[in-house]
Write an enzyme that holds these catalytic residues in place. Structure first.
Site, PDB file in Angstrom:
ATOM      1  CB  CYS A 178       1.206   5.298  -2.945  1.00  0.00           C
ATOM      2  SG  CYS A 178      -0.447   4.611  -2.761  1.00  0.00           S
ATOM      3  CG  HIS A 181       1.749   6.240   1.622  1.00  0.00           C
ATOM      4  ND1 HIS A 181       1.959   7.359   0.851  1.00  0.00           N
ATOM      5  CD2 HIS A 181       0.581   5.708   1.202  1.00  0.00           C
ATOM      6  CE1 HIS A 181       0.952   7.501   0.007  1.00  0.00           C
ATOM      7  NE2 HIS A 181       0.102   6.523   0.197  1.00  0.00           N
ATOM      8  CD  GLU A 224       4.962   8.618   2.573  1.00  0.00           C
ATOM      9  OE1 GLU A 224       5.539   7.592   2.156  1.00  0.00           O
ATOM     10  OE2 GLU A 224       3.943   9.086   2.041  1.00  0.00           O
TER      11      GLU A 224
HETATM   12  N1  GLN Z   1      -4.617   7.319  -6.393  1.00  0.00           N
HETATM   13  C1  GLN Z   1      -3.947   6.085  -6.180  1.00  0.00           C
HETATM   14  C2  GLN Z   1      -4.824   5.058  -5.509  1.00  0.00           C
HETATM   15  O1  GLN Z   1      -5.835   5.380  -4.940  1.00  0.00           O
HETATM   16  C3  GLN Z   1      -2.689   6.299  -5.365  1.00  0.00           C
HETATM   17  C4  GLN Z   1      -2.973   6.659  -3.939  1.00  0.00           C
HETATM   18  C5  GLN Z   1      -1.779   7.203  -3.222  1.00  0.00           C
HETATM   19  O2  GLN Z   1      -0.783   7.538  -3.819  1.00  0.00           O
HETATM   20  N2  GLN Z   1      -1.884   7.330  -1.914  1.00  0.00           N
HETATM   21  O3  GLN Z   1      -4.508   3.888  -5.536  1.00  0.00           O
END
Ligand code: GLN
Length: 551
Positions: A398, A525, A527
């Site tokens: 992300c 994500h 994970e």
């Molecule tokens: N802050 C970034 C976004 O909102 C990444 C978010 C994250 O890593 N979950 O896109």
């Protein structure tokens, strides 16, 4: 439907979640279909707005629910996929009751904690317990319910009362109350003390709940006399006083309960037959042994900003562990506070800075997990740069994909000052931008959340191979920003390829750098869907590459 209700006493952090999910494993091993509910007695509607510093990670479900990290434990232990309704909070219950009141559903009655809130809780539990979570149709057989907090707290009182009433609603023979307590050791002879447990059981009984099973957390196994004393003073049969002592890894907990006859107690209470063969338990034992076998180490530098509290990255740690079991190495996570890598950080102490770089350079692989806010961003960008230039395996999750993109724009495409508009609204080169559909006024539940399909756009690439050649992946999201669609072509021409995009073909999801052993990022994500015996493919790829295996 049977219910196993797990409460806790004396203090928080006793591992109620692991106890509850391990009970679930025992029931599952007996051929029953198990689901679970976590109750969190706080006023937040969900965990989405809570700081990982204070509360640990926010776990994301398929339906986009942002929930307590314990739901992650249940998903991993029981191999189920839960919904947002499997996490009940005070906020959700009150919101539902207030909404009904406004609709006029209570027909002029005074709306009160008892019976309206307690009824809402019971109806909620019954409704959600019947929703299948293991991928098959039809209702589960057992629902394990964990009540967060400690019995006696003001916060949890309406839930304890609702659960007390619930035993009459579903029949006493269909509910088993498990209370988790602490047995500390005092004095030079190491006497195990039962008084805290006596008090908490007294409190619980005073609230109308009589525990059927007492699980006692302690450093060493419970001594026979401690067990006998607890049974006598707490009005629980001796065989139902269970020792939950420290073990070498959490995969041993189901077997530890099994060896003390907990399955037998449960089958006696609920009246089901225990099959003679329970292969699931053999799998757990094998897993526990595999985890303990010391092998060669593999070091993964994890560059984040919540490194002071490892619960902030719980699912990331689990995904790394699952992958390390698969490659047969002992995982060492070298935590690096990202701000320490940045020499511009005003407070940077040269020694701390040097130590952080030494750790980064010594690692076999680098992971930049998800995150929000500007603090530590430059350090993460430096970590991505180091990995790219030195052929060090890199996985960006992300935010980790976003910083790798920013770094590439700055240093390969010469876009000076390239940034995400999250960190610099006026950047001349917005490499990462706000997604048009996201709310700017409301924080709770408004991100791009939950499982979305990501089709692969190329026939062959590392990530596609890792996902077994699948034509698309279904993974969970939680973000507000994305790689700027207007720059994609330019970035790809220079060698950083987005091999997977969303169904519209616009939004970047999976990134791979040409000619690098493993430089990968995912906007989702991965994970959250990793399992002990089925590690998340991107994490497995990182570990394989970190061990020098070709991906
Ligand atoms: N802050 C970034 C976004 O909102 C990444 C978010 C994250 O890593 N979950 O896109």
């Amino acid at each position: 439907m049977r219910y196993v209700v797990v409460t806790g006493g004396v203090l928080s952090g006793l591992g109620k979640g692991v106890t509850a999910s391990s009970m679930g494993v025992l029931l599952k091993s007996a051929g029953l279909r198990v689901t679970s509910i976590k109750i969190d007695p706080y006023l937040n509607v969900d965990a989405g707005t809570m700081s990982p510093f204070e509360h640990g990670e926010v776990f994301v479900l398929d339906d986009g629910g942002e929930v307590d990290l314990d739901l992650g434990n249940y998903e991993r232990f029981l191999d189920v996929a839960l919904t947002r309704d499997n996490n009940i909070t005070t906020g959700k219950v009150y919101a539902a009751v207030v909404e009904r009141e406004r609709r006029g559903d209570y027909l002029g009655k005074t709306v009160q904690v008892i019976p309206h809130i307690t009824n809402e809780i019971q109806e909620w539990i019954e409704r959600v317990a019947h929703v299948p979570s293991d991928g098959d149709n039809g209702s589960p057989d057992v629902c394990v319910i964990e009540l967060g907090g400690t019995v006696g707290d003001i916060e949890s009182a309406p839930f304890v009362e609702a659960l007390r009433q619930f035993q009459f609603r579903v029949g006493r023979e269909n509910i088993c109350f498990v209370h988790v307590s602490l047995v500390p050791v005092m004095g030079p002879v190491g006497e195990q003390k039962t008084k805290p447990t006596q008090h908490t059981v007294k409190e619980l009984r005073g609230l109308g709940i009589i525990p059927d099973i007492l699980v006692c957390r302690s450093a060493k196994p419970l001594q026979d006399e401690t067990r006998a004393k607890l049974a006598a003073f707490c009005h629980v049969s001796e065989e139902a006083v269970v020792s939950a002592h420290d073990v070498s890894n959490i995969y041993r907990v189901p077997m530890m309960l099994e060896e003390q006859g907990v399955s037998g107690v449960l089958s006696g209470l609920f009246g089901f037959e225990l099959p003679s063969e329970r292969p699931l338990l053999d799998d757990w034992k094998a897993m526990a042994d595999r985890v303990d076998n010391p092998a060669e180490e593999v070091h993964i530098a994890t560059v984040g900003k919540y490194t002071g509290l490892s619960d902030s990255y719980l699912s990331v740690i689990k995904a790394l562990q699952h992958s390390s079991y698969a490659v047969g190495r002992k995982l060492v996570i070298d935590w690096i506070e990202s701000a320490d890598l940045d020499d511009q950080t005003a407070s940077a102490d040269p020694e701390v800075h040097a130590a952080a770089w030494e750790l980064l350079k010594g690692a076999d692989g680098i992971l930049v997990p998800g995150g929000f806010g500007i603090r530590g961003i430059e350090g993460k960008i430096k970590a991505a740069e180091y990995a790219r230039k030195n052929d060090v395996p890199y996985l960006g999750v992300c935010l980790g994909l976003q910083v790798a993109t920013i770094e590439f724009c700055r240093n390969v495409l010469d876009m000076e000052g390239a940034n995400s508009t999250e960190f610099d609204e006026d950047t001349a080169h917005p490499a990462v931008v706000f997604m048009p559909e996201i709310s700017k006024t409301h924080m709770g539940g408004t991100m791009r959340l939950g499982t979305k399909p990501t089709p692969f756009l190329v026939d062959d690439c590392k990530m596609r191979r890792l996902y077994g050649g699948a034509d698309h992946v279904d993974e969970r999201h939680r973000h507000r920003y994305e790689v700027n669609p207007e720059l994609i072509e330019q970035i790809e021409e220079a060698g950083l390829k987005y091999v997977g995009k969303d169904e519209t073909g616009q939004r970047c999801e999976i990134m791979e750098l040409d000619g690098h052993p493993f430089f990968v990022g995912t906007q989702y994500h991965p994970e959250f869907k990793s399992r002990p015996g089925r590690p998340s493919p991107p994490f497995l790829g990182l570990l394989m590459a970190a061990c020098g295996q070709e991906v």
